[in-house]
Write a protein that holds these residues in place. Sequence first.
Motif, PDB file in Angstrom:
ATOM      1  N   ALA A 110     -39.811  17.049 -36.904  1.00  0.00           N
ATOM      2  CA  ALA A 110     -40.338  18.183 -36.130  1.00  0.00           C
ATOM      3  C   ALA A 110     -39.424  18.487 -34.947  1.00  0.00           C
ATOM      4  CB  ALA A 110     -41.758  17.868 -35.650  1.00  0.00           C
ATOM      5  N   GLU A 111     -38.951  17.454 -34.274  1.00  0.00           N
ATOM      6  CA  GLU A 111     -38.023  17.644 -33.154  1.00  0.00           C
ATOM      7  C   GLU A 111     -36.734  18.293 -33.641  1.00  0.00           C
ATOM      8  OE1 GLU A 111     -37.505  13.769 -31.586  1.00  0.00           O
ATOM      9  OE2 GLU A 111     -39.412  13.758 -30.494  1.00  0.00           O
ATOM     10  N   ALA A 113     -36.396  20.238 -36.263  1.00  0.00           N
ATOM     11  CA  ALA A 113     -36.676  21.624 -36.624  1.00  0.00           C
ATOM     12  C   ALA A 113     -36.686  22.513 -35.377  1.00  0.00           C
ATOM     13  CB  ALA A 113     -38.018  21.711 -37.349  1.00  0.00           C
ATOM     14  N   GLU A 114     -37.273  22.022 -34.300  1.00  0.00           N
ATOM     15  CA  GLU A 114     -37.295  22.781 -33.044  1.00  0.00           C
ATOM     16  C   GLU A 114     -35.880  22.941 -32.492  1.00  0.00           C
ATOM     17  OE1 GLU A 114     -39.304  22.504 -28.574  1.00  0.00           O
ATOM     18  OE2 GLU A 114     -39.914  21.111 -30.163  1.00  0.00           O
ATOM     19  N   ARG A 115     -35.099  21.883 -32.579  1.00  0.00           N
ATOM     20  CA  ARG A 115     -33.713  21.930 -32.100  1.00  0.00           C
ATOM     21  C   ARG A 115     -32.901  22.913 -32.941  1.00  0.00           C
ATOM     22  NH1 ARG A 115     -32.986  16.779 -32.734  1.00  0.00           N
ATOM     23  NH2 ARG A 115     -34.152  16.239 -30.853  1.00  0.00           N
ATOM     24  N   ALA A 117     -34.049  25.530 -34.493  1.00  0.00           N
ATOM     25  CA  ALA A 117     -34.462  26.892 -34.139  1.00  0.00           C
ATOM     26  C   ALA A 117     -33.758  27.381 -32.880  1.00  0.00           C
ATOM     27  CB  ALA A 117     -35.978  26.939 -33.944  1.00  0.00           C
ATOM     28  N   ASN A 118     -33.352  26.440 -32.039  1.00  0.00           N
ATOM     29  CA  ASN A 118     -32.650  26.785 -30.799  1.00  0.00           C
ATOM     30  C   ASN A 118     -31.136  26.749 -30.964  1.00  0.00           C
ATOM     31  OD1 ASN A 118     -35.025  27.153 -29.274  1.00  0.00           O
ATOM     32  ND2 ASN A 118     -35.200  24.936 -28.940  1.00  0.00           N
ATOM     33  N   THR A 122     -28.923  18.501 -35.883  1.00  0.00           N
ATOM     34  CA  THR A 122     -29.271  17.098 -35.648  1.00  0.00           C
ATOM     35  C   THR A 122     -28.711  16.237 -36.774  1.00  0.00           C
ATOM     36  OG1 THR A 122     -31.359  17.694 -34.564  1.00  0.00           O
ATOM     37  CG2 THR A 122     -31.142  15.420 -35.374  1.00  0.00           C
ATOM     38  N   HIS A 143     -35.961  19.413 -45.491  1.00  0.00           N
ATOM     39  CA  HIS A 143     -35.189  19.550 -44.246  1.00  0.00           C
ATOM     40  C   HIS A 143     -33.691  19.475 -44.527  1.00  0.00           C
ATOM     41  CE1 HIS A 143     -38.848  19.186 -41.772  1.00  0.00           C
ATOM     42  NE2 HIS A 143     -39.251  18.349 -42.728  1.00  0.00           N
ATOM     43  N   THR A 148     -31.915  21.786 -41.654  1.00  0.00           N
ATOM     44  CA  THR A 148     -32.527  21.368 -40.383  1.00  0.00           C
ATOM     45  C   THR A 148     -31.885  20.091 -39.871  1.00  0.00           C
ATOM     46  OG1 THR A 148     -34.612  22.302 -41.167  1.00  0.00           O
ATOM     47  CG2 THR A 148     -34.717  20.840 -39.248  1.00  0.00           C
TER      48      THR A 148
END
Length: 456
Positions: A110-111, A113-115, A117-118, A122, A143, A148
């Motif tokens: 989840a972290e 995926a958020e990274r 999106a920005n 990773t 992922h 991702t």
Amino acid sequence: MTDPVARRNTPTPGSDLLGSDPASDALRPLAERMRPQTLDEMVGQRRLLAPGSALRRAVEAGRVHSMILWGPPGCGKTTLALLLAKYADAEFRAISAVLSGLPDVRVVLAEAAERFANGRRTVLFVDEVHRFNKAQQDAFLPHIERGTILFVGATTENPSFELNSALLSRCRVHVMEAVSADDIAEALRRALADEERGLGGQGLDVSGEALLQIAGAADGDVRRGLTLLEIAAELALGESGTVTEATLTQVLADRTRRFDKGGEQFYDQISALHKSVRSSNPDAALYWLARMLDGGCDPVYLARRLTRMATEDIGLADPRAQTMAIEAWDTYERLGSPEGELALAQLAIYLATTAKSNAAYVAYKAARRDVVEHGTQEVPLHLRNAPTKLMKQLGYAKGYQYDHEAEGGIALDQTGFPDAMGERTYYRPVNRGLEIKLGEKLARLREAREKARGGA
């Protein structure tokens, strides 16, 4: 605008293992402090990371792909994963399949995926990835497909056996090798010379011969070599400042060789032992036997495997081999270790030295194939037992020839196979050992049987 190459060579957030923190460096083990910060600092892995190699070009260009790193402990899997993140200007996150469960995996994903999106990638390093079950391995798949994460799994086990085919299809497998003693010695020399991260400037005196002894004791593991050097340095600095022979005796007294019971190395070594026996190489057979015993392999397992070799690879060329195998097994169980290990050593030497034949093994497999192919064939009437009057009336045992009463002691025109199959030849003796005589006898009998059946 920042130069992308310079940016890739800057430690990334989350990858503090590659950074230099003076406040905590003194608390870190030498092996951690000396972790390579560039590809040029890595020792070993020349095939994989040689200048101009496909992987090196991709890493240096920042074009990192998801991969599985397969290799023994201490060969640089974690370091390479860190460098992948550094050169790709990506966030580095690591989890251990030994310590993490599916909830931990979901949090990290989840972290990521958020990274993503920005606008930041990773590199997710999964140590001992083979310890994750199918459901846990499957959690990474979408992922990896979406990009991702750049997945880097590390394993000491054969990925073909331990990882899901779905995960393997989405990753490249890179094989990493145990680091040579010379390359480990180079890493040790760097640690001695480095005043910032290593042991330089402490007045430590270590001879080249001592370094080679430590490198050899590391057994292909750079991390282990640096740990042994650090222990030797602590002992020496507490005394004369010189790593002496006495110092090395203390440090290297309890060293063990790499051996993974039930793992890839285990099966590679038992394969080497079996093939050395088959190749009539008693010296190599003795070496692999000693290696496995030294690594903690159960001697009873070795006795069982040696007995198998006696039946599979020596067979009727020397029937004594099987008897000797059982006796050696019994001797070990009576004496135990270490005395009983000598019986296994003697057996390995004998099996490797004596005549070889797999004719019985091949014949049995051929017979098994016929059983499967021809199904449940009826036993010919003349071969059936006839203990009752009814059975005799039905023709059981009718026409059977009692071989002891036949000329020469063999009823040559009497078949032993089901009628629908006809005669078969499975056993073909080799021209070695006792099977020379067995082969000559069988050749005469088979020729006589063929003539007798033709005459009938």
